[in-house]
Design a protein around this motif. Structure first.
Motif, PDB file in Angstrom:
ATOM      1  N   GLU A  18      -7.166  46.926 -20.183  1.00 47.99           N
ATOM      2  CA  GLU A  18      -6.350  45.707 -20.300  1.00 47.99           C
ATOM      3  C   GLU A  18      -6.237  44.915 -18.995  1.00 47.99           C
ATOM      4  OE1 GLU A  18      -5.234  44.598 -23.227  1.00 47.99           O
ATOM      5  OE2 GLU A  18      -6.261  46.328 -24.097  1.00 47.99           O
ATOM      6  N   LEU A  19      -6.928  45.352 -17.956  1.00 45.25           N
ATOM      7  CA  LEU A  19      -6.860  44.667 -16.661  1.00 45.25           C
ATOM      8  C   LEU A  19      -7.806  43.469 -16.628  1.00 45.25           C
ATOM      9  CD1 LEU A  19      -6.708  47.718 -14.217  1.00 45.25           C
ATOM     10  CD2 LEU A  19      -4.836  46.286 -15.031  1.00 45.25           C
ATOM     11  N   PRO A  20      -7.622  42.575 -15.656  1.00 51.99           N
ATOM     12  CA  PRO A  20      -8.502  41.405 -15.531  1.00 51.99           C
ATOM     13  C   PRO A  20      -9.955  41.823 -15.268  1.00 51.99           C
ATOM     14  CG  PRO A  20      -6.610  41.220 -14.063  1.00 51.99           C
ATOM     15  CD  PRO A  20      -6.565  42.581 -14.660  1.00 51.99           C
ATOM     16  N   PRO A  21     -10.894  40.938 -15.579  1.00 53.33           N
ATOM     17  CA  PRO A  21     -12.312  41.251 -15.360  1.00 53.33           C
ATOM     18  C   PRO A  21     -12.643  41.647 -13.922  1.00 53.33           C
ATOM     19  CG  PRO A  21     -12.103  39.267 -16.676  1.00 53.33           C
ATOM     20  CD  PRO A  21     -10.710  39.648 -16.226  1.00 53.33           C
ATOM     21  N   SER A  22     -11.973  41.033 -12.959  1.00 57.22           N
ATOM     22  CA  SER A  22     -12.256  41.379 -11.559  1.00 57.22           C
ATOM     23  C   SER A  22     -11.894  42.833 -11.270  1.00 57.22           C
ATOM     24  CB  SER A  22     -11.494  40.453 -10.612  1.00 57.22           C
ATOM     25  OG  SER A  22     -10.096  40.552 -10.834  1.00 57.22           O
ATOM     26  N   ALA A  23     -10.801  43.310 -11.828  1.00 58.18           N
ATOM     27  CA  ALA A  23     -10.402  44.704 -11.627  1.00 58.18           C
ATOM     28  C   ALA A  23     -11.385  45.650 -12.303  1.00 58.18           C
ATOM     29  CB  ALA A  23      -8.990  44.930 -12.154  1.00 58.18           C
ATOM     30  N   LYS A  24     -11.874  45.266 -13.470  1.00 57.96           N
ATOM     31  CA  LYS A  24     -12.869  46.089 -14.167  1.00 57.96           C
ATOM     32  C   LYS A  24     -14.156  46.174 -13.360  1.00 57.96           C
ATOM     33  CE  LYS A  24     -11.138  44.871 -18.725  1.00 57.96           C
ATOM     34  NZ  LYS A  24     -11.395  44.124 -19.942  1.00 57.96           N
TER      35      LYS A  24
END
Length: 86
Positions: free
Chosen positions: A21-27
């Motif tokens: 559920e985290l933002p794409p940058s965190a992924k």
């Protein structure tokens, strides 16, 4: 696909559940840390091609979820080293 393969896929997806559920940058940062054992923030910015500010934000989100560990670098105490703890 056999039932043993389905179990393997399910256990792998459970590993990434905190990141889902985290933002794409965190992924992206999490995935880069998955391929590399330990990186500094500047190395992560180079590897992901993200701005340093975005990498900082991603690392904060990942640390809040408890999926990234950080420690001070022995060679340069001004830097922190990040590792994925999934």
């Amino acid at each position: 696909m056999s039932s043993s393969e389905a179990v393997t896929v399910d256990s792998t997806s459970d590993r990434w559940a905190p990141v889902r559920e985290l933002p794409p940058s965190a992924k992206l940062v999490a995935k880069v840390l998955d391929y590399n054992d330990t990186l500094t923030q500047s190395q992560l910015a180079e590897e992901t091609l993200l701005p340093p500010r975005t990498v900082r934000y991603a690392l904060t989100r990942l640390e809040d979820e408890g999926v990234v560990d950080s420690r001070f670098s022995f060679s340069d105490a001004r830097k922190r080293l990040y590792t994925l703890s999934l």
